[in-house]
Structures are given as C-alpha cells and as structure tokens.
Scaffold this motif. Structure first.
Motif, PDB file in Angstrom:
ATOM      1  N   GLY A 150       0.811  -1.211   0.000  1.00  0.00           N
ATOM      2  CA  GLY A 150       0.000   0.000   0.000  1.00  0.00           C
ATOM      3  C   GLY A 150       0.846   1.264   0.000  1.00  0.00           C
ATOM      4  O   GLY A 150       0.516   2.251  -0.663  1.00  0.00           O
ATOM      5  N   THR A 162      -5.124   2.042  -6.431  1.00  0.00           N
ATOM      6  CA  THR A 162      -5.487   1.578  -5.088  1.00  0.00           C
ATOM      7  C   THR A 162      -5.626   0.065  -5.006  1.00  0.00           C
ATOM      8  O   THR A 162      -6.101  -0.457  -4.007  1.00  0.00           O
ATOM      9  CB  THR A 162      -6.805   2.239  -4.623  1.00  0.00           C
ATOM     10  N   MET A 207      -4.939  -2.221  -1.732  1.00  0.00           N
ATOM     11  CA  MET A 207      -4.939  -1.401  -0.511  1.00  0.00           C
ATOM     12  C   MET A 207      -6.104  -1.791   0.381  1.00  0.00           C
ATOM     13  O   MET A 207      -7.146  -2.227  -0.094  1.00  0.00           O
ATOM     14  CB  MET A 207      -5.079   0.085  -0.853  1.00  0.00           C
ATOM     15  N   ASP A 208      -5.930  -1.586   1.686  1.00  0.00           N
ATOM     16  CA  ASP A 208      -7.035  -1.790   2.620  1.00  0.00           C
ATOM     17  C   ASP A 208      -8.027  -0.640   2.420  1.00  0.00           C
ATOM     18  O   ASP A 208      -7.680   0.397   1.838  1.00  0.00           O
ATOM     19  CB  ASP A 208      -6.516  -1.825   4.062  1.00  0.00           C
ATOM     20  N   PRO A 209      -9.284  -0.814   2.856  1.00  0.00           N
ATOM     21  CA  PRO A 209     -10.312   0.212   2.596  1.00  0.00           C
ATOM     22  C   PRO A 209      -9.947   1.615   3.083  1.00  0.00           C
ATOM     23  O   PRO A 209     -10.221   2.596   2.397  1.00  0.00           O
ATOM     24  CB  PRO A 209     -11.540  -0.321   3.338  1.00  0.00           C
ATOM     25  N   TYR A 210      -9.304   1.731   4.240  1.00  0.00           N
ATOM     26  CA  TYR A 210      -8.934   3.057   4.760  1.00  0.00           C
ATOM     27  C   TYR A 210      -7.917   3.721   3.833  1.00  0.00           C
ATOM     28  O   TYR A 210      -8.072   4.890   3.457  1.00  0.00           O
ATOM     29  CB  TYR A 210      -8.374   2.956   6.180  1.00  0.00           C
ATOM     30  N   SER A 211      -6.881   2.982   3.451  1.00  0.00           N
ATOM     31  CA  SER A 211      -5.847   3.539   2.568  1.00  0.00           C
ATOM     32  C   SER A 211      -6.421   3.873   1.200  1.00  0.00           C
ATOM     33  O   SER A 211      -6.037   4.861   0.579  1.00  0.00           O
ATOM     34  CB  SER A 211      -4.688   2.555   2.410  1.00  0.00           C
ATOM     35  N   ARG A 212      -7.350   3.050   0.711  1.00  0.00           N
ATOM     36  CA  ARG A 212      -7.980   3.301  -0.582  1.00  0.00           C
ATOM     37  C   ARG A 212      -8.722   4.633  -0.543  1.00  0.00           C
ATOM     38  O   ARG A 212      -8.555   5.471  -1.416  1.00  0.00           O
ATOM     39  CB  ARG A 212      -8.955   2.168  -0.920  1.00  0.00           C
TER      40      ARG A 212
END
Length: 194
Positions: A40, A64, A67-72
């Motif tokens: 990420g 993205t 990536m995890d949802p927060y990072s996305r």
C-alpha cells in the motif's frame, strides 16, 4: 536534497517533493528505501511520483489495487485534491472508485469500448436503481419481515437482496425515488418497533 527538474530551481523541487510526501501520508517513511515499503505504501509512493512534475495529463493504472479500505479512501482524497487543471486517466476495476473519481467513465469489455458517459448517465441508462442498507441494531430482536413490509408499502417494486447478519439490503428502482422521503420518515418513526 533532490536534483532539480529542467529549468526548475532545486528549492522549488524540494518543496514540491515535501508537499507530496505529506499529502500521501508517507512522512514517517521519508528516508526509507522503496523496497522496504509495504504494498500500500508503494502504491501511495507511485501516486506521489505521478503528481510531482505538475503534468497536465496523469495516467494512473489501478492506483489503489491491493490497498485496505482506509488507505484506498485516503488515496482517493489525494487524487481528488490533484484534479485541478489536470486530466487524470484512471484505470480501475472498482466501480465505486470510477464513480467517485471520474467525470466520465468508459467501460471496456473483451478489449473493446462498451459504453462511455458520466456516472449519472451510465446509472440511468444501464443501472437498476439504488441499494439501501438497513443496519440492524440487535440481530436477535430485529423484525426483518416488518421492515420489508414498511419498505414495500412505499416502494412497491423494491427487492430484498440480502438479509444476512446485521444488514438488510434492498434494491430500490429509480422510479420509486419520489417515495424516498416518506419511506425514510416511516423507517425513522418505526425504528423502535423494528
């Protein structure tokens, strides 16, 4: 600190690099080698590199992915902040990403352009409606049957898609949008009894 771009003073380049490091959230990794970054973080670094030169056209290929949802969502905000006076061509498999970031969306299939237009145009032309998710406060006592009756009393063509765990999901057709205010009021008023 950094070599200058052709015709750009080194101090200005340093400022631009510093701003991008902060905007993509890599301040703690400023001195780390890229090979030591997580997947990420490497994606964030790639996005920062794409925007550093003030290019008028930027191509982002699945920025993205992985990536995890927060990072996305964080990266989506970075991309939105960089849109001014630029054309950004974004390739993605996530329709929510295309919907959020794209002014115009082109959908490819079998190597050919299938359709192109604004998000609203594509939803109206090809879409089936809206999805409404009702979150159950207490799974054991929630009356799903009664909730479904309330929804159908206002939007007759509503379809129950899922009733799993803590969520009840309905598909509401575009034609039912006139009844949405009354439906939402009725659901609010029935909250305690449901």
């Amino acid at each position: 600190m950094f070599a200058s771009f052709k015709g750009t003073p080194a101090a200005e380049v340093d400022d631009e690099v510093e701003k991008m490091i902060i905007s993509v959230g890599l301040t703690e990794k400023r001195l780390a080698y890229s090979k030591t970054l997580s997947g990420g973080q490497k994606r964030k670094l790639s996005v920062a590199i794409a925007f550093i030169g003030r290019s008028s056209v930027v191509l982002l290929d699945e920025p993205t992915s992985g990536m995890d949802p927060y990072s996305r969502r964080f990266t989506w905000n970075v991309i939105r902040q960089q849109r001014e006076s630029r054309v950004i061509i974004l390739i993605t498999h996530f329709m929510d990403e295309a919907d959020l970031l794209g002014d115009r969306i082109a959908i490819m299939g079998d190597g050919k352009l299938q359709c192109c237009g604004s998000s609203l145009f594509l939803k109206r032309y090809y879409g089936v409606g809206y999805n409404m998710i009702i979150e159950k406060e207490n799974v054991n006592t929630f009356d799903s049957k009664r909730a479904t009756e309330v929804v159908h009393s206002y939007v007759h063509d509503a379809k129950l898609l899922t009733n799993v765990g803590t969520e009840l999901t309905f598909q509401l057709p575009f034609s039912g949008s006139k009844a949405f205010p009354q439906l939402f009021t009725a659901l609010d008023e029935s909250k305690a009894s449901l």
